[in-house]
Design a protein around this motif. Structure first.
Motif, short mmCIF file in Angstrom:
data_model
loop_
_atom_site.label_atom_id
_atom_site.label_comp_id
_atom_site.label_asym_id
_atom_site.label_seq_id
_atom_site.Cartn_x
_atom_site.Cartn_y
_atom_site.Cartn_z
N ARG A 42 30.55 2.89 50.71
CA ARG A 42 30.69 4.11 51.02
C ARG A 42 31.28 4.75 49.38
NH1 ARG A 42 33.79 8.06 50.48
NH2 ARG A 42 33.44 9.77 51.61
N ALA A 43 30.78 5.84 49.33
CA ALA A 43 31.23 6.36 47.95
C ALA A 43 31.38 7.85 48.20
CB ALA A 43 30.12 6.19 46.80
N ASP A 44 31.96 8.55 46.89
CA ASP A 44 31.97 10.10 47.11
C ASP A 44 30.67 10.59 46.78
OD1 ASP A 44 34.92 10.40 47.97
OD2 ASP A 44 35.14 9.33 45.88
N VAL A 45 30.14 9.95 45.90
CA VAL A 45 28.68 10.49 45.05
C VAL A 45 27.77 9.34 44.96
CG1 VAL A 45 27.73 11.63 43.28
CG2 VAL A 45 29.93 12.33 43.80
N SER A 69 19.39 8.53 53.14
CA SER A 69 19.93 9.06 54.21
C SER A 69 20.97 7.97 54.77
CB SER A 69 19.15 9.61 55.26
OG SER A 69 18.47 10.49 54.74
N ALA A 70 20.66 6.67 54.54
CA ALA A 70 21.62 5.75 55.18
C ALA A 70 22.83 5.48 54.23
CB ALA A 70 20.94 4.33 55.34
N ILE A 71 23.05 6.10 53.18
CA ILE A 71 24.29 6.10 52.34
C ILE A 71 25.26 7.09 52.86
CG2 ILE A 71 25.11 6.27 50.05
CD1 ILE A 71 22.18 5.28 48.98
N ASP A 72 26.37 6.49 52.86
CA ASP A 72 27.83 7.30 53.29
C ASP A 72 28.13 7.94 51.96
OD1 ASP A 72 29.92 8.36 54.44
OD2 ASP A 72 30.63 6.62 55.04
N ALA A 73 27.81 8.90 51.77
CA ALA A 73 28.36 9.70 50.45
C ALA A 73 28.13 11.27 50.73
CB ALA A 73 27.75 9.32 49.19
N GLU A 74 29.13 11.86 50.25
CA GLU A 74 28.83 13.30 50.61
C GLU A 74 27.86 14.35 49.49
OE1 GLU A 74 31.97 16.29 48.81
OE2 GLU A 74 33.04 14.57 49.12
N LEU A 75 27.59 13.58 48.54
CA LEU A 75 26.66 14.12 47.64
C LEU A 75 25.86 13.07 47.03
CD1 LEU A 75 25.59 16.55 46.08
CD2 LEU A 75 27.42 15.84 44.24
N LYS A 76 24.49 13.23 46.91
CA LYS A 76 23.57 11.95 46.63
C LYS A 76 22.64 12.89 45.46
CE LYS A 76 23.90 10.50 51.33
NZ LYS A 76 23.39 10.33 52.63
N LEU A 77 22.77 12.43 44.38
CA LEU A 77 22.02 13.19 43.14
C LEU A 77 21.01 12.15 42.72
CD1 LEU A 77 25.04 14.43 41.14
CD2 LEU A 77 23.48 15.57 43.06
N VAL A 78 19.86 12.74 42.64
CA VAL A 78 18.44 12.07 42.52
C VAL A 78 17.54 12.48 41.26
CG1 VAL A 78 16.28 11.20 43.70
CG2 VAL A 78 18.44 11.31 45.00
N ILE A 79 16.92 11.80 40.51
CA ILE A 79 16.03 11.97 39.40
C ILE A 79 14.77 11.23 39.86
CG2 ILE A 79 17.74 12.88 37.81
CD1 ILE A 79 17.02 10.25 36.27
N TRP A 117 11.90 16.53 48.80
CA TRP A 117 13.05 16.45 47.94
C TRP A 117 13.98 17.67 47.91
CZ3 TRP A 117 14.79 11.85 47.92
CH2 TRP A 117 13.99 10.82 47.98
N THR A 118 13.51 18.66 47.85
CA THR A 118 14.46 20.18 47.78
C THR A 118 14.45 20.69 49.51
OG1 THR A 118 12.27 21.57 47.24
CG2 THR A 118 13.49 20.50 45.42
N ALA A 125 20.78 15.46 54.42
CA ALA A 125 21.43 14.05 53.93
C ALA A 125 22.27 14.14 52.76
CB ALA A 125 20.14 13.17 53.83
N GLY A 126 22.57 15.21 52.31
CA GLY A 126 23.42 15.47 51.03
C GLY A 126 22.58 15.01 49.80
N VAL A 127 21.29 15.05 49.66
CA VAL A 127 20.37 15.06 48.80
C VAL A 127 20.17 15.90 47.83
CG1 VAL A 127 18.36 14.07 47.68
CG2 VAL A 127 19.33 12.82 49.95
#
Length: 357
Positions: A42-45, A69-79, A117-118, A125-127
């Motif tokens: 688990r993480a915050d980000v 989507s399976a990651i427990d984090a409130e914010l998921k930043l992707v490039i 992705w947008t 999912a927080g992405v």
């Protein structure tokens, strides 16, 4: 009398890169299990540094979104990365049909990929999909995260998001690498404007060595990283470069002399005052499903902001495209945002606030 809140907030980041549409292995307690398995720590980000897919097909993006989507984090930043070819509209128009072995061009794929992705599924999912530029977010804890993101890297085997090595994509003209062509549309800002630098490719000489012992990172990115001095610079791209280093930046009372240090591109360049590899215990990596490092003020060796940067190559795939390398978990301190702390999300969707970068 109550004590005033701390000006900084310890924040946990989960960092992945180069998953190439692979899904994690199932949970197991076997001692030699791959660290790339569920459940993720688990993480915050969560940060994904690109190469979500093998060749930018829609079903590959679907699997990548399933992974995130399976990651427990409130914010998921992707490039994106160089393999995510349909997220590079210009590149895909030229070479997408050939690289995806299509009989006819798929004129709708670029729009569908970007929409995935947008769109609502990703947001739920927080992405947050980031194109090149600077962004700011405020977490529910009140921590303010300032990040610069870029999917671009020096031309590499004729894949997406390229630039030529003589082109400086990351520095403004007055700070451009000597004898290079300035092409930066969104240059990396000066210290102390960002906390995290999120790129697909590595900087020159740092976790960028290929199996042929060649350093293939970007010298302009190294120059920009030294100028920005973020707490964390995370990337992937070079699978065999997986690992982490603490990098120290030199100081010089004469800014002009300091800039000219960048003409030396040897691996032990005077651009870097010192560097220390972060040790990884293989058994702990397999057990914990990630490599952990704490650079917060509460950790055993806090990072000195403005003097050091933690560099992380988080490629999950190894050089043979086997998903056996683990994610990284990094604890660091972020500044408290007094205006937003504790107020949740201003747009009512239960997520973090995005603020001016």
């Amino acid at each position: 009398m109550s004590q005033p809140p701390s000006p900084s907030i310890k924040t946990r980041l989960l960092i992945l890169s180069d998953t190439h549409s692979a899904l994690p292995h199932a949970p197991t307690n076997q001692p030699n299990a791959s660290p790339f398995r569920t459940p993720f720590p688990r993480a915050d980000v969560a940060l994904h540094c690109g190469d979500l897919t093998m060749v930018g097909k829609l079903d590959e993006y679907e699997r990548a979104l399933q992974l995130l989507s399976a990651i427990d984090a409130e914010l998921k930043l992707v490039i994106a990365g160089n393999h995510d070819i349909s997220l590079d509209e210009v590149f895909y128009a030229c070479k997408g049909q050939y690289m995806q072995r299509l009989k006819e061009p798929d004129d709708e794929l670029v729009g569908k990929a970007k929409a995935l992705w947008t769109g609502e599924r990703a947001r739920a999912a927080g992405v947050r999909y980031l194109e090149e530029g600077t962004y700011g977010f405020v977490l529910r804890s009140g921590a303010r995260l300032r990040i610069y993101a870029s999917p671009y890297q020096p031309e590499f085997c004729d894949w997406a998001f390229p630039y030529y090595r003589h082109q400086d994509r990351f520095n403004p003209p007055h700070n451009c690498t000597p004898n290079s062509e300035p092409i930066a549309e969104n240059p990396i800002p000066d210290y102390p404007s960002i906390d995290i630098l999120l790129t697909h490719g590595p900087p020159y000489s740092i976790l960028d060595k290929t199996t042929t012992e060649e350093h293939v990172g970007c010298e302009h990115l190294l120059r920009a990283a030294r100028r920005a001095k973020p707490l964390l610079h995370c990337f992937g791209h070079i699978h065999e470069g997986w690992g982490a280093e603490r990098v120290g930046w030199p100081t010089n009372s004469n800014p002009d002399l300091d800039i000219n240090l960048d003409t030396d591109l040897k691996p032990n360049s005077p651009q870097i005052s010192h560097r220390t590899r972060v040790p990884v215990d293989a058994s702990a990596l397999a057990r914990d499903r990630a490599a952990y490092v704490d650079i917060s003020s509460r950790g055993p060796r806090p990072l000195v902001r403005g003097s050091e940067t933690l560099m992380v190559n988080a490629s999950v795939m190894d050089a043979q495209y086997r998903p056996g390398q683990g994610a990284w978990v990094v604890d660091l301190d972020l500044e408290r945002d007094e205006a937003k702390a504790g107020d949740g999300d201003g747009d009512g969707d239960g997520d973090v606030d995005m603020v001016d970068g």
